[in-house]
Design a protein around this motif. Structure first.
Motif, mmCIF file in Angstrom:
data_model
loop_
_atom_site.group_PDB
_atom_site.id
_atom_site.type_symbol
_atom_site.label_atom_id
_atom_site.label_comp_id
_atom_site.label_asym_id
_atom_site.label_seq_id
_atom_site.Cartn_x
_atom_site.Cartn_y
_atom_site.Cartn_z
ATOM 1 N N TYR A 57 10.646 1.881 -13.514
ATOM 2 C CA TYR A 57 9.983 2.212 -14.936
ATOM 3 C C TYR A 57 9.228 3.456 -14.779
ATOM 4 N N CYS A 58 8.935 3.972 -13.567
ATOM 5 C CA CYS A 58 7.919 5.064 -13.283
ATOM 6 C C CYS A 58 8.646 6.561 -13.474
ATOM 7 N N GLN A 95 -6.377 9.237 -8.445
ATOM 8 C CA GLN A 95 -5.142 8.642 -8.544
ATOM 9 C C GLN A 95 -3.952 9.520 -8.045
ATOM 10 N N ARG A 150 -2.219 -2.188 -9.535
ATOM 11 C CA ARG A 150 -1.811 -3.366 -10.598
ATOM 12 C C ARG A 150 -0.836 -4.115 -9.732
ATOM 13 N N GLU A 152 1.510 -5.461 -11.501
ATOM 14 C CA GLU A 152 2.540 -4.982 -12.400
ATOM 15 C C GLU A 152 3.283 -6.125 -13.214
ATOM 16 N N MET A 190 1.848 -4.349 -16.620
ATOM 17 C CA MET A 190 2.481 -3.799 -18.031
ATOM 18 C C MET A 190 3.033 -5.109 -18.860
ATOM 19 N N PRO A 220 1.024 -1.235 -22.245
ATOM 20 C CA PRO A 220 2.481 -1.300 -22.797
ATOM 21 C C PRO A 220 3.124 -0.529 -21.962
ATOM 22 N N TYR A 221 4.344 -0.999 -21.534
ATOM 23 C CA TYR A 221 5.598 -0.326 -21.041
ATOM 24 C C TYR A 221 6.186 0.674 -22.032
ATOM 25 N N ILE A 222 6.186 1.934 -21.314
ATOM 26 C CA ILE A 222 6.847 2.907 -22.304
ATOM 27 C C ILE A 222 8.036 3.602 -21.332
ATOM 28 N N ILE A 296 3.992 9.493 -15.644
ATOM 29 C CA ILE A 296 4.510 8.200 -15.376
ATOM 30 C C ILE A 296 5.506 7.704 -16.430
ATOM 31 N N TYR A 297 4.926 7.780 -17.732
ATOM 32 C CA TYR A 297 5.714 7.690 -18.758
ATOM 33 C C TYR A 297 5.425 9.012 -19.729
HETATM 34 N N1 5AD Z 1 5.066 2.710 -18.862
HETATM 35 C C1 5AD Z 1 3.817 2.243 -18.686
HETATM 36 N N2 5AD Z 1 3.150 2.238 -17.776
HETATM 37 C C2 5AD Z 1 3.771 2.683 -16.511
HETATM 38 N N3 5AD Z 1 3.081 2.572 -15.395
HETATM 39 C C3 5AD Z 1 3.891 3.168 -14.691
HETATM 40 N N4 5AD Z 1 5.097 3.635 -15.131
HETATM 41 C C4 5AD Z 1 5.011 3.262 -16.539
HETATM 42 C C5 5AD Z 1 5.879 3.291 -17.814
HETATM 43 N N5 5AD Z 1 6.928 3.582 -17.728
HETATM 44 C C6 5AD Z 1 1.631 2.184 -14.953
HETATM 45 C C7 5AD Z 1 1.892 1.031 -13.990
HETATM 46 C C8 5AD Z 1 0.899 1.627 -12.770
HETATM 47 C C9 5AD Z 1 -0.010 2.571 -13.642
HETATM 48 C C10 5AD Z 1 -0.492 3.600 -12.911
HETATM 49 O O1 5AD Z 1 0.945 3.196 -14.588
HETATM 50 O O2 5AD Z 1 1.419 -0.291 -14.478
HETATM 51 O O3 5AD Z 1 0.484 0.836 -11.947
#
Ligand code: 5AD
Length: 325
Positions: A57-58, A95, A150, A152, A190, A220-222, A296-297
């Motif tokens: 996801y990252c 970080q 996290r 996750e 997330m 939230p996941y993005i 990251i997003y």
């Molecule tokens: N969307 C949201 N959160 C994310 N993280 C990493 N990629 C994404 C994403 N696409 C979060 C993870 C990580 C934190 C530093 O960022 O939970 O632990």
């Protein structure tokens, strides 16, 4: 449900409520009782965008060829940290991706010592991935106070799928090691990862409780376009806030941020998160020339003016009749 331990089924039922208002109110009541009116503001320095992990996801996962890689020098990190301290920050969060150059702990050890030499009462939080016992111990001795890692997702299979070559057990083992070394320990997860269920969110909440987390970050996941999970829908901010509120019920005394990912999606909701159980907010103080590379997003690039942003945030917090710290 007052006064009784929440079960997995209770949590699932709460997450599904049509009207969550009473739970938000209860979370706010507990927050005010435990934490008062203070909102804790943290400064984050994103010191490296190199990463050996392949989190699906990252945006800075090691397999994303399009990601711009940088590594801040010790002096650059210290300059950002001192700038944040001058602006009034009392916690510096360091970080970075799992960059082998940093994972030996030598650079971080020096950085921690120098920040503590400048102001021994500034708290240092590390968010540096899965470090070995030895490195964790060395950095604790150097003066690091807290560690964010996290989990996750508490769904074993989902964890393995989105973290190739890694296991949930290893992650939880690191969290226990961090805790036993005396760090204030933060986990989190997330919300809205493709394949996640309400049942697994309940497990996420029960896991942060089981670990007795001192802090927990939920966001939230993005979707990031240059990752294997590109194109998936964004996680719900409302569901994320519900998780934060339930986390407050489970861990009354924890420090719970309105995470940056919540803020990215909705400024107003981020603010009102302080009325739903959250008591922490983080601000990036990474130098502008690196900030845009630490994706990251996907997020809009914002300028870095440490003092100005701190002041603006303090004003927003004060306008909510809360006290910025
Ligand atoms: N969307 C949201 N959160 C994310 N993280 C990493 N990629 C994404 C994403 N696409 C979060 C993870 C990580 C934190 C530093 O960022 O939970 O632990």
């Amino acid at each position: 449900m007052k006064g009784k331990e929440l079960t997995r089924q209770d949590i699932i039922d709460l997450l599904k409520l049509d009207d969550f208002t009473p739970i938000y109110e209860e979370a706010d009541r507990i927050k005010c009782q435990q934490k008062g009116k203070e909102v804790l503001i943290r400064a984050i320095i994103e010191y490296s965008s190199y990463c050996q992990m392949r989190c699906q996801y990252c945006g800075i996962n090691g397999e994303n060829r399009k990601a711009i890689r940088y590594r801040m020098s010790k002096d650059e990190i210290l300059k950002a940290a001192f700038g944040a301290i001058d602006a009034g920050y009392r916690t510096i969060v360091l970080q970075g991706g799992e960059d082998p150059v940093f994972m030996t702990g030598e650079i971080l050890e020096d950085v921690i010592c120098e920040i503590k030499a400048k102001d021994k009462d500034v708290a240092i939080t590390l968010s540096a991935g899965e470090l070995s016992d030895e490195v964790l111990e060395k950095l604790k001795k150097a003066g690091a106070n807290r560690f964010l890692l996290r989990h996750e997702t508490a769904d074993r299979e989902l964890f393995a799928r989105i973290h190739p070559g890694k296991t949930l057990e290893e992650r939880v083992d690191r969290l226990r090691a961090i805790k036993s070394l005396g760090y204030e320990t933060g986990s989190g997860f997330m919300v809205g990862i493709p394949g996640q269920s309400l049942e697994s969110l309940a497990d996420d909440l029960l896991l942060i409780k089981e670990l007795s987390c001192d802090m927990a970050g939920m966001g939230p996941y993005i979707a990031h376009p240059d990752t294997p999970l590109a194109g998936n829908p964004t996680g719900s901010v409302e569901l994320t806030m519900r998780c934060v509120a339930i986390a407050r019920l489970l861990l009354p005394n924890a420090n719970l941020p309105v995470t940056t990912a919540i803020g990215v999606l909705d400024m107003d909701k981020r603010n009102s998160g302080f009325a739903k159980g959250a008591n922490v907010v983080m601000r990036k103080v990474t130098p502008e020339k690196y900030k845009a590379a630490y994706q990251i997003y996907p997020a809009k690039p914002v300028k870095t003016d440490i003092k100005k942003e701190r002041n603006e945030l303090e004003e927003i917090i004060k306008s909510m009749d809360l006290i910025p710290v």
